[in-house]
Design a protein around this motif. Structure first.
Motif, PDB file in Angstrom:
ATOM      1  N   GLU A  91       7.599  -4.041  21.837  1.00 43.31           N
ATOM      2  CA  GLU A  91       6.223  -4.312  21.444  1.00 43.31           C
ATOM      3  C   GLU A  91       6.121  -5.058  20.116  1.00 43.31           C
ATOM      4  OE1 GLU A  91       2.071  -1.875  20.517  1.00 43.31           O
ATOM      5  OE2 GLU A  91       3.877  -0.801  21.141  1.00 43.31           O
ATOM      6  N   ARG A  92       6.982  -4.729  19.149  1.00 42.21           N
ATOM      7  CA  ARG A  92       6.882  -5.311  17.815  1.00 42.21           C
ATOM      8  C   ARG A  92       8.039  -6.247  17.486  1.00 42.21           C
ATOM      9  NH1 ARG A  92       1.984  -4.818  15.900  1.00 42.21           N
ATOM     10  NH2 ARG A  92       2.813  -5.057  13.786  1.00 42.21           N
ATOM     11  N   LEU A  93       8.819  -6.644  18.484  1.00 48.31           N
ATOM     12  CA  LEU A  93       9.972  -7.496  18.212  1.00 48.31           C
ATOM     13  C   LEU A  93       9.583  -8.815  17.570  1.00 48.31           C
ATOM     14  CD1 LEU A  93      12.267  -7.035  21.345  1.00 48.31           C
ATOM     15  CD2 LEU A  93      12.762  -6.373  18.994  1.00 48.31           C
ATOM     16  N   ALA A  94       8.382  -9.299  17.880  1.00 49.46           N
ATOM     17  CA  ALA A  94       7.956 -10.580  17.326  1.00 49.46           C
ATOM     18  C   ALA A  94       7.919 -10.564  15.803  1.00 49.46           C
ATOM     19  CB  ALA A  94       6.584 -10.961  17.878  1.00 49.46           C
ATOM     20  N   THR A  95       7.824  -9.373  15.190  1.00 48.14           N
ATOM     21  CA  THR A  95       7.729  -9.307  13.727  1.00 48.14           C
ATOM     22  C   THR A  95       9.035  -9.705  13.043  1.00 48.14           C
ATOM     23  OG1 THR A  95       8.350  -6.963  13.590  1.00 48.14           O
ATOM     24  CG2 THR A  95       5.999  -7.477  13.889  1.00 48.14           C
ATOM     25  N   THR A  96      10.126  -9.751  13.779  1.00 45.64           N
ATOM     26  CA  THR A  96      11.384 -10.220  13.180  1.00 45.64           C
ATOM     27  C   THR A  96      11.423 -11.743  13.083  1.00 45.64           C
ATOM     28  OG1 THR A  96      12.608 -10.414  15.266  1.00 45.64           O
ATOM     29  CG2 THR A  96      12.600  -8.254  14.174  1.00 45.64           C
ATOM     30  N   LEU A  97      10.578 -12.417  13.859  1.00 49.09           N
ATOM     31  CA  LEU A  97      10.574 -13.881  13.916  1.00 49.09           C
ATOM     32  C   LEU A  97      11.960 -14.428  14.251  1.00 49.09           C
ATOM     33  CD1 LEU A  97       8.263 -14.634  10.846  1.00 49.09           C
ATOM     34  CD2 LEU A  97       7.632 -14.431  13.252  1.00 49.09           C
ATOM     35  N   SER A  98      12.698 -13.687  15.061  1.00 57.11           N
ATOM     36  CA  SER A  98      14.063 -14.069  15.400  1.00 57.11           C
ATOM     37  C   SER A  98      14.300 -13.931  16.896  1.00 57.11           C
ATOM     38  CB  SER A  98      15.075 -13.188  14.648  1.00 57.11           C
ATOM     39  OG  SER A  98      16.395 -13.398  15.131  1.00 57.11           O
ATOM     40  N   PRO A  99      14.302 -15.032  17.639  1.00 59.12           N
ATOM     41  CA  PRO A  99      14.631 -14.949  19.064  1.00 59.12           C
ATOM     42  C   PRO A  99      16.010 -14.346  19.318  1.00 59.12           C
ATOM     43  CG  PRO A  99      13.657 -17.078  18.552  1.00 59.12           C
ATOM     44  CD  PRO A  99      13.927 -16.396  17.243  1.00 59.12           C
ATOM     45  N   ASN A 100      16.943 -14.573  18.399  1.00 56.61           N
ATOM     46  CA  ASN A 100      18.283 -14.019  18.594  1.00 56.61           C
ATOM     47  C   ASN A 100      18.265 -12.505  18.466  1.00 56.61           C
ATOM     48  OD1 ASN A 100      21.179 -14.425  19.008  1.00 56.61           O
ATOM     49  ND2 ASN A 100      21.395 -13.679  16.916  1.00 56.61           N
ATOM     50  N   PHE A 101      17.495 -11.979  17.513  1.00 60.60           N
ATOM     51  CA  PHE A 101      17.385 -10.524  17.412  1.00 60.60           C
ATOM     52  C   PHE A 101      16.792  -9.949  18.690  1.00 60.60           C
ATOM     53  CE2 PHE A 101      15.367  -6.526  16.498  1.00 60.60           C
ATOM     54  CZ  PHE A 101      16.249  -5.886  15.652  1.00 60.60           C
ATOM     55  N   ALA A 102      15.740 -10.578  19.220  1.00 58.80           N
ATOM     56  CA  ALA A 102      15.124 -10.101  20.456  1.00 58.80           C
ATOM     57  C   ALA A 102      16.119 -10.132  21.613  1.00 58.80           C
ATOM     58  CB  ALA A 102      13.892 -10.946  20.783  1.00 58.80           C
ATOM     59  N   ARG A 103      16.958 -11.148  21.647  1.00 59.62           N
ATOM     60  CA  ARG A 103      17.981 -11.238  22.692  1.00 59.62           C
ATOM     61  C   ARG A 103      18.965 -10.081  22.590  1.00 59.62           C
ATOM     62  NH1 ARG A 103      23.190 -13.198  23.040  1.00 59.62           N
ATOM     63  NH2 ARG A 103      23.166 -13.654  20.801  1.00 59.62           N
ATOM     64  N   LEU A 104      19.425  -9.788  21.382  1.00 62.02           N
ATOM     65  CA  LEU A 104      20.385  -8.703  21.185  1.00 62.02           C
ATOM     66  C   LEU A 104      19.754  -7.341  21.447  1.00 62.02           C
ATOM     67  CD1 LEU A 104      21.976 -10.131  17.951  1.00 62.02           C
ATOM     68  CD2 LEU A 104      23.184  -9.831  20.111  1.00 62.02           C
ATOM     69  N   ALA A 105      18.467  -7.207  21.100  1.00 62.36           N
ATOM     70  CA  ALA A 105      17.791  -5.919  21.294  1.00 62.36           C
ATOM     71  C   ALA A 105      17.701  -5.550  22.765  1.00 62.36           C
ATOM     72  CB  ALA A 105      16.401  -5.971  20.682  1.00 62.36           C
ATOM     73  N   ALA A 106      17.794  -6.539  23.653  1.00 70.49           N
ATOM     74  CA  ALA A 106      17.745  -6.266  25.091  1.00 70.49           C
ATOM     75  C   ALA A 106      19.106  -5.893  25.667  1.00 70.49           C
ATOM     76  CB  ALA A 106      17.185  -7.487  25.829  1.00 70.49           C
ATOM     77  N   MET A 107      20.161  -5.955  24.858  1.00 74.74           N
ATOM     78  CA  MET A 107      21.482  -5.551  25.332  1.00 74.74           C
ATOM     79  C   MET A 107      21.608  -4.033  25.232  1.00 74.74           C
ATOM     80  SD  MET A 107      24.006  -8.454  23.751  1.00 74.74           S
ATOM     81  CE  MET A 107      23.775 -10.192  24.136  1.00 74.74           C
ATOM     82  N   PRO A 108      22.031  -3.346  26.300  1.00 77.17           N
ATOM     83  CA  PRO A 108      21.979  -1.877  26.319  1.00 77.17           C
ATOM     84  C   PRO A 108      23.183  -1.179  25.685  1.00 77.17           C
ATOM     85  CG  PRO A 108      22.602  -2.698  28.478  1.00 77.17           C
ATOM     86  CD  PRO A 108      22.337  -3.912  27.629  1.00 77.17           C
ATOM     87  N   ALA A 109      23.570  -1.594  24.488  1.00 77.26           N
ATOM     88  CA  ALA A 109      24.692  -0.944  23.810  1.00 77.26           C
ATOM     89  C   ALA A 109      24.388   0.537  23.602  1.00 77.26           C
ATOM     90  CB  ALA A 109      24.954  -1.626  22.468  1.00 77.26           C
TER      91      ALA A 109
END
Length: 355
Positions: free
Chosen positions: A47-65
């Motif tokens: 919901e708040r991933l956009a606040t990082t302003l980082s598409p790469n962070f959003a990409r990594l956040a979707a990895m289920p480590a």
């Protein structure tokens, strides 16, 4: 209260569950961290991933480590319908704590896992086995269905242990582990019986306020923060800004967890970076010392449950070639070294008296 045993659909028949079935015990998934249709589990809410302003962070956040589910069952066979990225880490299936199968999950492939004969009975009750499925720590994993065949009982796994939230870089994300259940964080969690929530983001441990607020709002009994290496490699903080940013990150966490043990792990050794200034003039050694100084300041201001783990004690410069694959990331064997050394420090912090 956990749901009771559920009668199977019939001898030799399959019962297919959706990921949100209450008989599956998930760990490592953020509250509200499922995508549409419950297919993509997330470690941090989107919901708040956009606040990082980082598409790469959003990409990594979707990895289920670190994300896995467990179930107690007498089923004869388990089947998974999953879709993953090409080149993702494997899926690990553990039965009664032991690795039973490690499989490369190709896109759309169905994974079949033999479990045990449903005929096994103890005192008139089905003999249940603990089955745990670890999703890939690298790459995406869409979960379409989880099937069990030949069972009389399906129960959620009981996980009464302490909840451990750990944040960090690719070292915490784990790049070269043999499988998702053999990262150093997974190894510690399994040995200690802790409920792991992994917030390692390769290259993106940049003290984002979103992450601090996420940890602040999570249920936790122990928090660890592996800090500093991404700041050196990405040159995102200076000598003026790094230590205050560490203080602010920890203080945000403290707003929700004023008394919990928080363990700060300073950068592990990296011989090529120790005394070499990056483009903003910071050496890895300087980042390590500033991190320690930030912790000291917070302790002097009254934080009584902060703990520091010196990264050089985890991996001394003299051992870097043995532990790391590339001078920076632990090898598969190195993950076990980190588990032993960091695990010991975390146990000590968790057992320390609360202030």
């Amino acid at each position: 209260m956990s749901p009771g045993p559920v009668a199977g659909p019939g001898a030799g028949e399959w019962e297919w569950l959706t990921p949100d079935d209450p008989r599956l015990s998930w760990d490592g998934v953020a509250e509200g961290g499922w995508s549409e249709n419950g297919r993509l589990p997330r470690r941090i809410s989107g919901e708040r991933l956009a606040t990082t302003l980082s598409p790469n962070f959003a990409r990594l956040a979707a990895m289920p480590a670190g994300i896995r589910f467990g179930v107690r069952t007498d089923a004869e066979e388990l089947s998974l319908k999953v879709a993953v990225d090409p080149g993702s880490a494997p899926v690990d299936i553990r039965i009664d704590g032991a690795l039973a199968l490690r499989v490369e999950a190709a896109d759309g492939r169905k994974i079949a896992v033999p479990l045990a004969s449903a005929a096994a009975v103890q005192g008139g009750n089905p003999a249940l086995r603990e089955v745990e499925v670890w999703l890939p720590n690298l790459g995406y994993a869409l979960v379409y269905g989880i099937g069990f065949r030949g069972h009389r009982a399906l129960l959620p796994t009981e996980r009464p242990g302490p909840r451990w939230v750990t944040y960090g870089s690719s070292i915490t994300h784990s790049m070269f582990a043999s499988g998702p259940s053999e990262t150093w964080t997974a190894l510690i969690a399994a040995e200690q019986g802790w409920r792991l929530h992994n917030l390692g983001f390769a290259g993106e441990a940049q003290l984002d306020p979103l992450v601090a607020r996420t940890i602040r709002n999570m249920s936790a009994d122990l928090i660890s923060l592996e800090l500093g290496i991404n700041v050196y490699t990405r040159e995102t903080f200076s000598a003026r800004s790094w230590a205050p940013a560490v203080c602010g990150f920890i203080e945000t966490i403290r707003d929700g967890h004023p008394d919990l043990p928080v363990v700060v792990i300073t950068p592990l050794s990296s011989p090529d970076r120790e005394l070499v200034p990056n483009r903003v003039g910071l050496t890895l050694d300087a980042i390590r010392k500033q991190t320690v100084e930030a912790v000291r300041v917070l302790e002097e201001l009254g934080d009584k449950n902060l703990h520091t783990v010196d990264g050089l004690s985890v991996v001394p410069v003299s051992e870097a070639a043995e532990v790391f694959s590339d001078g920076l990331h632990p090898s598969a064997a190195g993950e076990h070294v980190l588990a032993a050394r960091i695990g010991s420090a975390l146990r000590t912090a968790l057992s320390a008296p609360r202030p």
